[in-house]
Design an enzyme around this catalytic site. Structure first.
Site, PDB file in Angstrom:
ATOM      1  N   ARG A  20     -24.284  75.306 112.961  1.00  0.00           N
ATOM      2  CA  ARG A  20     -24.741  76.755 112.294  1.00  0.00           C
ATOM      3  C   ARG A  20     -23.865  78.022 113.006  1.00  0.00           C
ATOM      4  NH1 ARG A  20     -30.807  76.782 112.496  1.00  0.00           N
ATOM      5  NH2 ARG A  20     -30.335  75.662 114.495  1.00  0.00           N
ATOM      6  N   ASN A  38     -30.680  74.903 108.451  1.00  0.00           N
ATOM      7  CA  ASN A  38     -30.918  73.549 108.579  1.00  0.00           C
ATOM      8  C   ASN A  38     -32.111  73.048 107.489  1.00  0.00           C
ATOM      9  OD1 ASN A  38     -29.122  72.736 110.546  1.00  0.00           O
ATOM     10  ND2 ASN A  38     -30.735  72.709 112.292  1.00  0.00           N
TER      11      ASN A  38
END
Length: 744
Positions: A20, A38
């Site tokens: 990320r 997520n």
């Protein structure tokens, strides 16, 4: 300039590996707005920007951080809301799990630098990790991979760690294992009586090892037992507490330069040793070998690994020489993860226990690899599990329960086969219970509530068979029973994407379709069926399982076809009385198992040559035979006789009795004769059936000499590299078998 929006779902190893923050920096680079988060299905990205910038973003997305792995990228056009900036937002739950859990990862160079930097706040902290390294699989309880769903949830971050955790430009941004001396797991040292030792416990544990004490150490996926690798007296003491088995111990050395002082290391082996997976690599001992011979007695090889956690690196700041670092579980039992269990089972041999207070959720042994022509797994576990094998065997959800020994199980879901960590010997009650618990944990982790198929071994008395039958009833699932050697070949076919093959399948034992003990087989897989087309000669195992422990019984059974009791007694150095009793058993067919096993025949040769007359661990006689053969020369020719697709082993053993050659030369020649005979059988079947691919699999596929001889006869021989060719890869084969076969 017109702005467009896209939603991107990335699946694979994309959680807990810095993915990320990578996406965040990429989006900022290309002036995009939106978010990344997520989910149980992977990583969800929404981006808004001009078409060219989005195109550039998508192209760069394909080059993620080195320890991540993208399996799929799905892109959807649409209108997904208004955005002021690009940000990382909180994980969400969809109820459908399809993302992949990363394996445990060896410590990265940045963390290693910090570990020894006296100005760093994590200087000397044994649990130092970041987004790029540390435990993953062993601490995850559920998905998505967030701290509160791992065993790190019990450690509240201090202010400094929390600041790093929420700083998107920091290497520890949302690193779920983030911790330091102030807020993370702590080390404790106890003596064998359970009394706590005060002070610098790591230094004192290392001091104990230097003073030739034995220390149990809680690691990433279980416990190790450590002692000096140079002192035979302490290694002998450790061995005496482990059922007096000669099974080789793994060792750990500070760095590869140290390893090169006692072992031969080629470039591929060095690459494996220093990789972030940090497996145990089986190496040849060098002429200058200076460690204790008690580590791998009677073998020409030794299993070596390098440090992979902060704790390991710190130990080698106090101990200069290599140390034994072997699994704390007794042979055949599951990897030990609980302090109480370790104290109960090992206090009679272990002097001290060095533990930490982070819970191990998933047990996970060290992986073991041997480089033959290519790297071959002896055990696929830490560093590789739970990475799946990509395979398409339909839409059903399948559980394959594996072999009885060296057990793993395999779960199939959505074109992915998830092979479990090493479980152990399921004839042992504790190991069977561990298998049951681990199946539950994996099912939860993969979001599986029901199985369509359960696959187990053909043997009616295996505990895994009975477990499979109970699961089939529980889930109203179809149960399929796969013959052991068909599953071995299926495993090799599965990882190589083969639809047909001829297999040379050699191991110690598998319950045959004719209810005899198979183990030296030529198997044909074609048109959705498996067929046994050739094998080694059946030989009587006098006393059944007793013969596997005392291989001279096997030799007596073989030689009984050619020689009288007096001759057999003389050549095998046995009392005539014992031989007579055993020959009477053969004549009366009393307590006799008939076996075509290649492993058992090699055991008989080993015993006949006086190399190994008592088996203290699975495969020992054959492994010691290989070590002797490694010093030999092929200067004698042994009879290779094939009769009706059966390779005769009686004349092979009989021919070595009165030869004047050295045992090293005989051992090498036996390997050659067996390999040449089996290769001839396989090539004959392949030519007759017009089959291109010939596979070599089963436990004997770990044997380097056998591999080399077979490759000379069959240059394009296929040997497994993704899963073990031994019983540890059987579960993948059972899975493939369940879909491949049109009838069972």
């Amino acid at each position: 300039m017109n702005k467009i929006q896209k939603k991107i779902i990335v699946n694979g190893i994309v959680q807990g590996v810095g993915f990320r923050p990578f996406v965040y920096r990429l989006a900022r680079m290309f002036d995009l707005k939106g978010y990344v988060k997520n989910t149980e299905s992977g990583v969800e990205i929404v981006i808004e920007g001009c078409a060219q910038n989005i195109e550039d973003f998508l192209e760069n997305l394909k080059r993620p951080p080195p320890i991540s792995k993208i399996v799929s990228i799905k892109v959807k056009d649409g209108n997904f809301g208004k955005f002021e900036r690009f940000e990382i937002i909180k994980s969400s739950s969809t109820g459908k799990i399809s993302t992949l859990v990363p394996p445990d990862i060896g410590m990265c160079e940045e963390c290693k630098t910090e570990l020894f930097d006296k100005t760093d706040k994590r200087f000397g902290y044994f649990f130092i990790t970041c987004t790029n390294c540390g435990p993953r699989f062993t601490i995850v309880e559920n998905l998505p991979y967030d701290r509160e769903k791992t065993t790190m949830k019990f450690f509240k971050m201090c202010e400094d760690c929390e600041k790093e955790y929420f700083d998107v430009n920091n290497r520890r941004y949302e690193a779920q294992t983030i911790a330091c001396q102030r807020c993370g797991p702590k080390l404790y040292l106890f003596d064998k009586n359970g009394k706590a030792v005060k002070g610098d416990v790591l230094r004192k544990a290392c001091e104990a090892i230097r003073k030739e004490k034995i220390v149990a150490i809680k690691g990433v996926g279980g416990f190790h037992i450590a002692c000096l690798a140079t002192k035979s007296n302490v290694v002998k003491r450790l061995r005496s507490g482990r059922k007096k088995s000669n099974k080789p111990f793994a060792i750990m050395a500070k760095d590869v330069n140290i390893v090169k002082t006692f072992a031969i290391v080629n470039s591929l082996e060095e690459k494996l040793l220093t990789s972030f997976e940090k497996p145990i690599v089986v190496l040849k001992k060098s002429k200058n070998y200076w460690l204790s011979e008690e580590i791998s007695p009677y073998l020409h090889t030794i299993g070596v690994m390098l440090p992979y956690s902060g704790l390991h690196y710190l130990i080698f700041e106090h101990i200069a020489e290599p140390i034994v670092m072997t699994s704390a579980n007794l042979p055949g039992e599951p990897t030990t993860t609980e302090e109480r269990e370790v104290f109960e089972k090992l206090s009679h041999v272990v002097d001290y226990f060095l533990v930490h207070d982070r819970k191990i959720h998933q047990r996970c042994d060290d992986s073991v690899i041997r480089v033959l022509d290519k790297p071959v797994f002896l055990r696929r576990s830490r560093g590789f599990v739970p990475l799946p094998i990509e395979i398409n065997v339909g839409e059903e959800v399948v559980l394959a329960l594996g072999a009885e020994l060296s057990n793993t199980f395999c779960i199939y879901k959505e074109n992915k086969a998830f092979l479990s960590q090493h479980i152990g010997d399921t004839s042992n009650y504790e190991t069977l219970e561990a298998l049951k618990k681990d199946v539950e944990k994996w099912s939860k982790l993969l979001g599986i509530k029901n199985f369509d198929k359960i696959v187990c071994d053909l043997h009616p008395q295996f505990l895994t068979t009975k477990f499979g039958e109970s699961l089939a009833e529980k889930y109203s699932a179809k149960i399929i029973k796969a013959q052991h050697h068909f599953a071995h070949l299926s495993s090799c076919m599965a990882e190589n994407g083969l639809k047909e093959a001829v297999g040379i399948v050699c191991d110690g034992y598998g319950y045959g379709a004719d209810k005899n003990a198979w183990g030296g087989e030529i198997i044909l897989a074609k048109n959705g069926t498996f067929k046994r087309c050739g094998h080694l000669e059946y030989q009587p195992l006098i006393g059944g399982d007793l013969a596997t422990i005392h291989p001279k019984r096997i030799a007596v059974g073989i030689l009984s076809k050619t020689f009288d009791e007096k001759t057999i007694s003389e050549v095998l150095r046995l009392r005539v009385k014992n031989v007579k009793i055993w020959l009477d058993q053969v004549q009366q067919n009393f307590n006799i198992v008939y076996s075509s096993s290649c492993g058992r025949f090699l055991d008989a040769v080993s015993a006949t040559l006086g190399i190994c007359e008592y088996r203290s661990y699975e495969g020992e006689p054959a492994m010691r035979l290989e070590s002797v053969a490694s010093r030999g020369k092929r200067i004698i020719e042994l009879p290779i006789k094939i009769k009706k697709n059966v390779l005769l082993t009686t004349p092979l053993l009989a021919s070595i009795l009165h030869t004047k050659a050295k045992k090293e030369d005989i051992a090498l020649s036996i390997h050659f004769a067996l390999a040449k005979g089996l290769a001839a059988l396989a090539k004959r079947i392949a030519e007759r059936e017009n089959i291109e691919h010939i596979c070599f699999t089963g436990g004997v596929a770990f044997n380097e000499i056998f591999n080399n001889f077979l490759r000379k006869e069959i240059p394009k021989l296929i040997v497994q590299t993704k899963v073990p060719p031994g019983d540890g890869g059987i579960s993948l084969g059972q899975l493939y078998f369940s879909n491949y076969c049109t009838k069972y």
